[in-house]
Design a protein around this motif. Sequence first.
Motif, short mmCIF file in Angstrom:
data_model
loop_
_atom_site.label_atom_id
_atom_site.label_comp_id
_atom_site.label_asym_id
_atom_site.label_seq_id
_atom_site.Cartn_x
_atom_site.Cartn_y
_atom_site.Cartn_z
N HIS A 22 29.99 17.47 15.64
CA HIS A 22 30.90 16.28 15.65
C HIS A 22 32.14 16.03 14.88
N GLU A 23 31.74 16.51 13.69
CA GLU A 23 32.79 16.58 12.53
C GLU A 23 33.90 17.66 12.94
N GLN A 24 33.40 18.80 13.56
CA GLN A 24 34.42 19.83 13.95
C GLN A 24 35.17 19.11 15.08
N ASP A 25 34.73 18.50 15.89
CA ASP A 25 35.40 17.97 17.14
C ASP A 25 36.59 17.02 16.51
N GLU A 26 35.91 16.27 15.64
CA GLU A 26 36.71 15.14 15.10
C GLU A 26 37.99 15.58 14.34
N LEU A 27 37.82 16.92 13.45
CA LEU A 27 38.74 17.67 12.80
C LEU A 27 39.68 18.01 13.94
N LEU A 28 39.15 18.65 15.03
CA LEU A 28 40.24 19.17 15.71
C LEU A 28 41.09 18.33 16.76
N ARG A 29 40.29 16.94 16.76
CA ARG A 29 41.34 15.79 17.40
C ARG A 29 42.42 15.55 16.34
N HIS A 30 42.01 15.46 14.99
CA HIS A 30 43.12 15.04 14.02
C HIS A 30 44.22 16.15 13.94
N LEU A 31 43.85 17.49 13.97
CA LEU A 31 44.78 18.80 13.99
C LEU A 31 45.74 18.39 15.25
N GLN A 32 45.65 17.66 15.92
CA GLN A 32 46.63 17.69 17.34
C GLN A 32 47.53 16.50 16.79
N THR A 33 47.41 15.75 15.60
CA THR A 33 48.36 14.62 15.49
C THR A 33 49.05 15.44 14.29
#
Length: 114
Positions: A22-33
């Motif tokens: 879950h944290e990895q997915d959240e981080l990857l979403r943040h990296l797209q901003t």
Amino acid sequence: MDKEIHIRNLVYKYISNQCNGHEQDELLRHLQTPAGKWVFDEVMTSEAGKIFTNKEEIEPAVSNRLLGRLHKSMLPEDDTLQQPVPFYRNRNFILGAAGVVVLLIAFLLYRFLA
């Protein structure tokens, strides 16, 4: 500011291989901003010296996973996969069909006007 700290913590957890899915997915979403990319850049810049002067080697599996996920997160998302072009939309087919039509019209004009 709290969001920046949260992203920074996720990056540190990801680098140290302590993130759950879950944290990895959240981080990857943040990296797209833009903000997420900026925080990631700041963390990597500040930690680069520590990472590259560390005598302990990173396991190849962890290194490959990190590089693969980071590379994937930086690619633009493309919802439509590259599909092969149907033969009838191929440029050569269209040009060939147009040539055949022109020759057929020329032949018919020759037959009826001559």
